[in-house]
Design a protein around this motif. Sequence first.
Motif, PDB file in Angstrom:
ATOM      1  N   LYS A 138       8.059 -66.599 -43.389  1.00 20.76           N
ATOM      2  CA  LYS A 138       6.682 -66.652 -43.861  1.00 20.76           C
ATOM      3  C   LYS A 138       6.167 -65.286 -44.297  1.00 20.76           C
ATOM      4  O   LYS A 138       5.674 -65.126 -45.410  1.00 20.76           O
ATOM      5  CB  LYS A 138       5.800 -67.174 -42.722  1.00 20.76           C
ATOM      6  N   ASP A 139       6.306 -64.312 -43.412  1.00 18.94           N
ATOM      7  CA  ASP A 139       5.842 -62.970 -43.732  1.00 18.94           C
ATOM      8  C   ASP A 139       6.585 -62.399 -44.925  1.00 18.94           C
ATOM      9  O   ASP A 139       5.979 -61.812 -45.825  1.00 18.94           O
ATOM     10  CB  ASP A 139       6.033 -62.037 -42.517  1.00 18.94           C
ATOM     11  N   PHE A 140       7.888 -62.621 -44.937  1.00 18.80           N
ATOM     12  CA  PHE A 140       8.711 -62.049 -46.006  1.00 18.80           C
ATOM     13  C   PHE A 140       8.313 -62.589 -47.378  1.00 18.80           C
ATOM     14  O   PHE A 140       8.210 -61.855 -48.352  1.00 18.80           O
ATOM     15  CB  PHE A 140      10.189 -62.319 -45.736  1.00 18.80           C
ATOM     16  N   ILE A 141       8.085 -63.882 -47.431  1.00 18.56           N
ATOM     17  CA  ILE A 141       7.715 -64.512 -48.701  1.00 18.56           C
ATOM     18  C   ILE A 141       6.424 -63.905 -49.242  1.00 18.56           C
ATOM     19  O   ILE A 141       6.320 -63.572 -50.425  1.00 18.56           O
ATOM     20  CB  ILE A 141       7.568 -66.042 -48.526  1.00 18.56           C
ATOM     21  N   LYS A 142       5.449 -63.731 -48.343  1.00 12.98           N
ATOM     22  CA  LYS A 142       4.169 -63.177 -48.778  1.00 12.98           C
ATOM     23  C   LYS A 142       4.293 -61.723 -49.199  1.00 12.98           C
ATOM     24  O   LYS A 142       3.807 -61.326 -50.252  1.00 12.98           O
ATOM     25  CB  LYS A 142       3.130 -63.333 -47.656  1.00 12.98           C
ATOM     26  N   GLU A 143       4.976 -60.947 -48.375  1.00 12.90           N
ATOM     27  CA  GLU A 143       5.064 -59.512 -48.645  1.00 12.90           C
ATOM     28  C   GLU A 143       5.886 -59.173 -49.877  1.00 12.90           C
ATOM     29  O   GLU A 143       5.710 -58.119 -50.481  1.00 12.90           O
ATOM     30  CB  GLU A 143       5.637 -58.785 -47.415  1.00 12.90           C
ATOM     31  N   ASN A 144       6.788 -60.051 -50.228  1.00 16.04           N
ATOM     32  CA  ASN A 144       7.682 -59.738 -51.353  1.00 16.04           C
ATOM     33  C   ASN A 144       7.467 -60.639 -52.559  1.00 16.04           C
ATOM     34  O   ASN A 144       8.299 -60.701 -53.445  1.00 16.04           O
ATOM     35  CB  ASN A 144       9.139 -59.825 -50.890  1.00 16.04           C
ATOM     36  N   SER A 145       6.322 -61.293 -52.573  1.00 15.61           N
ATOM     37  CA  SER A 145       5.985 -62.261 -53.638  1.00 15.61           C
ATOM     38  C   SER A 145       7.210 -63.038 -54.141  1.00 15.61           C
ATOM     39  O   SER A 145       7.558 -62.989 -55.312  1.00 15.61           O
ATOM     40  CB  SER A 145       5.233 -61.614 -54.797  1.00 15.61           C
ATOM     41  N   ILE A 146       7.803 -63.727 -53.206  1.00 18.92           N
ATOM     42  CA  ILE A 146       8.947 -64.599 -53.508  1.00 18.92           C
ATOM     43  C   ILE A 146       8.428 -65.859 -54.177  1.00 18.92           C
ATOM     44  O   ILE A 146       7.452 -66.447 -53.716  1.00 18.92           O
ATOM     45  CB  ILE A 146       9.671 -64.983 -52.197  1.00 18.92           C
ATOM     46  N   ASP A 147       9.029 -66.258 -55.261  1.00 18.20           N
ATOM     47  CA  ASP A 147       8.593 -67.512 -55.872  1.00 18.20           C
ATOM     48  C   ASP A 147       9.629 -68.640 -55.820  1.00 18.20           C
ATOM     49  O   ASP A 147       9.283 -69.802 -56.005  1.00 18.20           O
ATOM     50  CB  ASP A 147       8.071 -67.303 -57.301  1.00 18.20           C
ATOM     51  N   ILE A 148      10.875 -68.280 -55.565  1.00 22.04           N
ATOM     52  CA  ILE A 148      11.910 -69.325 -55.513  1.00 22.04           C
ATOM     53  C   ILE A 148      12.715 -69.224 -54.220  1.00 22.04           C
ATOM     54  O   ILE A 148      13.177 -68.141 -53.856  1.00 22.04           O
ATOM     55  CB  ILE A 148      12.858 -69.223 -56.723  1.00 22.04           C
ATOM     56  N   ALA A 149      12.862 -70.352 -53.536  1.00 19.01           N
ATOM     57  CA  ALA A 149      13.714 -70.411 -52.342  1.00 19.01           C
ATOM     58  C   ALA A 149      14.968 -71.211 -52.677  1.00 19.01           C
ATOM     59  O   ALA A 149      14.880 -72.300 -53.244  1.00 19.01           O
ATOM     60  CB  ALA A 149      12.976 -71.078 -51.184  1.00 19.01           C
ATOM     61  N   VAL A 150      16.105 -70.638 -52.353  1.00 19.96           N
ATOM     62  CA  VAL A 150      17.380 -71.301 -52.582  1.00 19.96           C
ATOM     63  C   VAL A 150      17.846 -71.877 -51.251  1.00 19.96           C
ATOM     64  O   VAL A 150      18.042 -71.125 -50.293  1.00 19.96           O
ATOM     65  CB  VAL A 150      18.432 -70.305 -53.122  1.00 19.96           C
ATOM     66  N   LEU A 151      17.972 -73.175 -51.183  1.00 21.78           N
ATOM     67  CA  LEU A 151      18.352 -73.815 -49.919  1.00 21.78           C
ATOM     68  C   LEU A 151      19.839 -74.101 -49.885  1.00 21.78           C
ATOM     69  O   LEU A 151      20.336 -74.975 -50.589  1.00 21.78           O
ATOM     70  CB  LEU A 151      17.582 -75.114 -49.726  1.00 21.78           C
ATOM     71  N   THR A 152      20.549 -73.336 -49.060  1.00 22.08           N
ATOM     72  CA  THR A 152      21.993 -73.530 -48.938  1.00 22.08           C
ATOM     73  C   THR A 152      22.343 -73.745 -47.477  1.00 22.08           C
ATOM     74  O   THR A 152      23.208 -73.075 -46.931  1.00 22.08           O
ATOM     75  CB  THR A 152      22.762 -72.308 -49.473  1.00 22.08           C
ATOM     76  N   LEU A 153      21.606 -74.671 -46.860  1.00 25.63           N
ATOM     77  CA  LEU A 153      21.921 -75.007 -45.480  1.00 25.63           C
ATOM     78  C   LEU A 153      22.016 -76.519 -45.353  1.00 25.63           C
ATOM     79  O   LEU A 153      21.668 -77.244 -46.290  1.00 25.63           O
ATOM     80  CB  LEU A 153      20.900 -74.421 -44.507  1.00 25.63           C
ATOM     81  N   PRO A 154      22.514 -76.999 -44.213  1.00 29.27           N
ATOM     82  CA  PRO A 154      22.705 -78.444 -44.090  1.00 29.27           C
ATOM     83  C   PRO A 154      21.373 -79.189 -44.132  1.00 29.27           C
ATOM     84  O   PRO A 154      20.322 -78.634 -43.804  1.00 29.27           O
ATOM     85  CB  PRO A 154      23.368 -78.596 -42.719  1.00 29.27           C
ATOM     86  N   LYS A 155      21.468 -80.419 -44.559  1.00 26.25           N
ATOM     87  CA  LYS A 155      20.401 -81.400 -44.626  1.00 26.25           C
ATOM     88  C   LYS A 155      19.282 -81.213 -43.602  1.00 26.25           C
ATOM     89  O   LYS A 155      18.121 -81.012 -43.962  1.00 26.25           O
ATOM     90  CB  LYS A 155      21.087 -82.739 -44.364  1.00 26.25           C
ATOM     91  N   GLN A 156      19.624 -81.283 -42.339  1.00 26.16           N
ATOM     92  CA  GLN A 156      18.631 -81.222 -41.263  1.00 26.16           C
ATOM     93  C   GLN A 156      17.833 -79.927 -41.343  1.00 26.16           C
ATOM     94  O   GLN A 156      16.599 -79.924 -41.277  1.00 26.16           O
ATOM     95  CB  GLN A 156      19.284 -81.311 -39.875  1.00 26.16           C
ATOM     96  N   GLY A 157      18.552 -78.817 -41.471  1.00 24.34           N
ATOM     97  CA  GLY A 157      17.888 -77.528 -41.566  1.00 24.34           C
ATOM     98  C   GLY A 157      16.952 -77.470 -42.756  1.00 24.34           C
ATOM     99  O   GLY A 157      15.834 -76.950 -42.671  1.00 24.34           O
ATOM    100  N   ALA A 158      17.392 -78.019 -43.877  1.00 26.83           N
ATOM    101  CA  ALA A 158      16.612 -77.969 -45.112  1.00 26.83           C
ATOM    102  C   ALA A 158      15.296 -78.723 -44.968  1.00 26.83           C
ATOM    103  O   ALA A 158      14.229 -78.190 -45.253  1.00 26.83           O
ATOM    104  CB  ALA A 158      17.424 -78.539 -46.273  1.00 26.83           C
ATOM    105  N   THR A 159      15.370 -79.976 -44.495  1.00 22.80           N
ATOM    106  CA  THR A 159      14.153 -80.774 -44.377  1.00 22.80           C
ATOM    107  C   THR A 159      13.184 -80.142 -43.386  1.00 22.80           C
ATOM    108  O   THR A 159      11.970 -80.191 -43.577  1.00 22.80           O
ATOM    109  CB  THR A 159      14.471 -82.223 -43.960  1.00 22.80           C
ATOM    110  N   GLY A 160      13.717 -79.509 -42.327  1.00 17.22           N
ATOM    111  CA  GLY A 160      12.869 -78.883 -41.328  1.00 17.22           C
ATOM    112  C   GLY A 160      12.097 -77.687 -41.861  1.00 17.22           C
ATOM    113  O   GLY A 160      11.072 -77.296 -41.306  1.00 17.22           O
ATOM    114  N   LEU A 161      12.577 -77.112 -42.943  1.00 21.91           N
ATOM    115  CA  LEU A 161      11.947 -75.909 -43.480  1.00 21.91           C
ATOM    116  C   LEU A 161      10.864 -76.188 -44.506  1.00 21.91           C
ATOM    117  O   LEU A 161      10.082 -75.309 -44.864  1.00 21.91           O
ATOM    118  CB  LEU A 161      13.007 -75.030 -44.148  1.00 21.91           C
ATOM    119  N   ILE A 162      10.847 -77.411 -44.986  1.00 22.96           N
ATOM    120  CA  ILE A 162       9.952 -77.758 -46.089  1.00 22.96           C
ATOM    121  C   ILE A 162       8.497 -77.413 -45.780  1.00 22.96           C
ATOM    122  O   ILE A 162       7.811 -76.807 -46.599  1.00 22.96           O
ATOM    123  CB  ILE A 162      10.095 -79.258 -46.445  1.00 22.96           C
TER     124      ILE A 162
END
Lengths: 210, 210
Positions: A138-162
């Motif tokens: 959360k902090d990293f995204i804000k501080e570094n104005s991230i606009d794209i997240a690349v999801l390269t983790l298993p299904k469960q992990g991915a849905t949990g992060l949404i």
Amino acid sequence: MHDKNISQVVISRLPRYFRYLGDLKDEGKERISSGELSKRMNVTASQIRQDFNHFGGFGQQGYGYNVNYLYDEIGKILGLDKRHNLIIIGAGNLGQALANYMNFERRGFYVRGIFDNKESLIGTKVRDMTVMPVEDLKDFIKENSIDIAVLTLPKQGATGLIDTLVECKISGIWNFAHCDLDVPDSILVENVHLTDSLMKLSFKIHDHNE
Amino acid sequence: MHDKNISQVVISRLPRYFRYLGDLKDEGKERISSGELSKRMNVTASQIRQDFNHFGGFGQQGYGYNVNYLYDEIGKILGLDKRHNLIIIGAGNLGQALANYMNFERRGFYVRGIFDNKESLIGTKVRDMTVMPVEDLKDFIKENSIDIAVLTLPKQGATGLIDTLVECKISGIWNFAHCDLDVPDSILVENVHLTDSLMKLSFKIHDHNE
DNA sequence: TAGATTGTTAATCGATTAACAATC
DNA sequence: TAGATTGTTAATCGATTAACAATC
């Protein structure tokens, strides 16, 4: 600047045009007609002209299209004139491979950080980056104005992060997880389902040999 | 067994059906109607029934579809009841990541060997395999009845290998190289153009924010 | 038998191709 | 000006959706 609601099928052809125009540029070609391009690309000249005209006329009657100009314009349509800040979430094999793949930077896509939730991976180095825990997301995204997240983790992990990604108001998700993501319309998703792609190849092989 | 000339757009939906049916199976669901499936998948029930009926009727009026049966049948259509022997050509980041990705084996896709033309990579270990020089390609394909080649090397390397793969009568190519391959009709190609995919995401983001 | 839901035909919608007037 | 080639409209083709008779 262009029609709203460009159909998905047109969008999916744009990167291919961009690629062929890049090649033409490298060959030093200055102008090209829809007819000549159609032969190279194995599509109809009509389709090429229709596609381009969704975004306004880039050509000139009697002349054709200026390669450099058209290349730049399609680049702009694709948003390649802007910089993009990416994070990779999932530092496994695929995440590492993407982090090390330099060609994205040539197009303005910069990998700014890499995350994982596995204790064993956190703190390890990938390229010049230290793998961070997903708690820091959360902090990293804000501080570094991230606009794209690349999801390269298993299904469960991915849905949990949404939920977290939605909260952070990320613009887009490049999803390599083998599932469909349920996100609000404000977040754009592009899926790369490798297993699906391999299955399609398998289908074609068996369909062909029947 | 089924219509010839199934359209590409139907084919591309099959793996997604297969995925959802797998989930339903895992949930222990025994039967499902096109209506219920349509809600889950966000497509019309009509489309689901039309798609399935290209391959013959799998359902029963008044009942719907038996999940296990339908799952198996779609698996067969996709050729997942057969084994596939793969080689990976290009032992860089992406090639290594794919070699280490275990999930393909669950579907019957076995990586049998990995190749490269870089002196520095030949002889190194990837998973339990030693990277071989591309010169050995021909013999290896024949001796190990390889049917699918995964191309994870740069453009130039990929196009240069096509002749060899044609000679070896490989059945399919899973192409990660950023180019279109020119192969005879007897060889089936499925492209994974990662850069194109990322550009599509970029387009969607900028299109959305206009 | 009545209700549910398929398989399939017909109607609609959208995408591709063809044609040609506009114009460089 | 004549030739070439676009931009754009009209015709065709294919894919999606709607409707409903068949049937479990």
